[in-house]
Design an enzyme around this catalytic site. Sequence first.
Site, short mmCIF file in Angstrom:
data_model
loop_
_atom_site.label_atom_id
_atom_site.label_comp_id
_atom_site.label_asym_id
_atom_site.label_seq_id
_atom_site.Cartn_x
_atom_site.Cartn_y
_atom_site.Cartn_z
N ILE A 97 4.79 -4.50 10.30
CA ILE A 97 5.04 -4.04 8.94
C ILE A 97 4.66 -2.58 8.95
O ILE A 97 3.49 -2.22 9.10
CB ILE A 97 4.25 -4.87 7.91
CG1 ILE A 97 4.77 -6.32 7.92
CG2 ILE A 97 4.41 -4.26 6.51
CD1 ILE A 97 4.02 -7.25 6.99
N TYR A 122 -2.90 -10.14 4.61
CA TYR A 122 -2.94 -8.72 4.97
C TYR A 122 -4.40 -8.33 5.16
O TYR A 122 -5.15 -8.25 4.19
CB TYR A 122 -2.27 -7.91 3.86
CG TYR A 122 -2.25 -6.41 4.05
CD1 TYR A 122 -2.51 -5.79 5.26
CD2 TYR A 122 -1.93 -5.59 2.96
CE1 TYR A 122 -2.47 -4.41 5.40
CE2 TYR A 122 -1.89 -4.21 3.09
CZ TYR A 122 -2.16 -3.63 4.30
OH TYR A 122 -2.12 -2.27 4.42
N LYS A 158 -0.57 -9.85 8.54
CA LYS A 158 -0.43 -8.44 8.92
C LYS A 158 -1.81 -7.96 9.32
O LYS A 158 -2.71 -7.88 8.48
CB LYS A 158 0.12 -7.62 7.75
CG LYS A 158 0.18 -6.13 8.02
CD LYS A 158 0.60 -5.35 6.78
CE LYS A 158 0.59 -3.85 7.05
NZ LYS A 158 0.93 -3.06 5.83
N TYR A 217 -12.82 -4.08 -3.26
CA TYR A 217 -13.89 -3.64 -4.17
C TYR A 217 -14.91 -4.72 -4.46
O TYR A 217 -16.05 -4.61 -4.03
CB TYR A 217 -13.36 -3.04 -5.48
CG TYR A 217 -14.49 -2.45 -6.29
CD1 TYR A 217 -15.11 -1.28 -5.86
CD2 TYR A 217 -15.01 -3.09 -7.40
CE1 TYR A 217 -16.21 -0.76 -6.55
CE2 TYR A 217 -16.10 -2.58 -8.10
CZ TYR A 217 -16.70 -1.42 -7.67
OH TYR A 217 -17.78 -0.92 -8.34
N ARG A 261 -9.53 -0.32 4.17
CA ARG A 261 -9.23 -0.06 2.76
C ARG A 261 -10.00 -0.99 1.83
O ARG A 261 -10.36 -0.59 0.72
CB ARG A 261 -7.73 -0.23 2.50
CG ARG A 261 -6.88 0.96 2.92
CD ARG A 261 -5.45 0.76 2.48
NE ARG A 261 -4.62 1.89 2.82
CZ ARG A 261 -4.39 2.95 2.04
NH1 ARG A 261 -4.95 3.01 0.85
NH2 ARG A 261 -3.62 3.94 2.43
N THR A 300 0.83 -1.20 0.00
CA THR A 300 0.00 0.00 0.00
C THR A 300 0.87 1.25 0.00
O THR A 300 0.65 2.18 -0.79
CB THR A 300 -0.91 0.02 1.24
OG1 THR A 300 -1.71 -1.16 1.25
CG2 THR A 300 -1.80 1.24 1.25
N THR A 301 1.86 1.30 0.89
CA THR A 301 2.72 2.47 1.00
C THR A 301 3.56 2.66 -0.24
O THR A 301 3.96 3.78 -0.57
CB THR A 301 3.62 2.35 2.25
OG1 THR A 301 2.81 1.99 3.37
CG2 THR A 301 4.32 3.64 2.56
#
Length: 296
Positions: A206, A136, A164, A110, A141, A47-48
């Site tokens: 993380i 994750y 995570k 989504y 999100r 993501t980052t």
Amino acid sequence: MNRTVFTGAATAIITPLTPDGIDFERFGAMIDWQVESGIDAIVAVGTTGEGSTLTDEEHRAAIKFCVDRVAGRVPVIAGTGSNDTDYAIELSRYAADVGADAMLLVTPYYNKATQKGMAMSFRAVADAIDKPCILYNVPGRTGCNLLPATAATLAEHPNIVAIKEASGNISQIAQLAALVGDKMDIYSGNDDQIVPVLSLGGKGVISVLSNLLPAETSDMCHRYMRGDVAGARELQLKYLDLVDLLFCEVNPIPAKAACAAMGWCEDYLRLPLTPMEDANKQKLLAEMRRLGIALK
């Protein structure tokens, strides 16, 4: 358990971008600094790292570059999850072929999925490669929450070794820890919950914070693991305001602003992400100065 990918802090590293693409020179310099500072692992194009707006070619190139630059000094975890299971399999196979040590697989976003659908998707990816997989869970999100009972069933798969946890729900993480025991490692996905997750048996974090403070974030984890709970707690609280500012706008907007101020990248993001609002940016930079973080 002997399937642990890393213990301590892994940086969910930014991807330095320009209007022309990935700035590999700066990316390499930042990777070297992270490793030399004592970070325990690096997560590429999560993501980052803005994996969602990289082209497929860029995504693959960033993974390979990171693996090659790290050159075995620490584990490299590739962000290869997708809401398209077939694509996640394809990308994970590529990452495995170029030498990534593990995969980070986000819950489907989504289109979402039932618990059964998520479990089937994760198993399909884990079946397709002979590499450790880290799940994750970030419902804020993705719009779907991998429940502890589902994670516990996935922990039976030999290639699904960790999760995570970025739900932010400590009660859920405690329930997860109770169910998976030593069958699955747990990493904090939130920098303001590193010590709380370690107290539940977590193996580390993380981290976004470690883009700025790799040595200190790793030290926080290792202090706790050495029994210096007070020292770990001190660091957790010391950086709490900085963590809040790193998430006052959607990640990685503040992280990019901070890394640009340190000279690691341009403050450039791809739409729909935009540079940090100036009022928030000034607060972030002021806190970085207060903590003694060197700015260019």
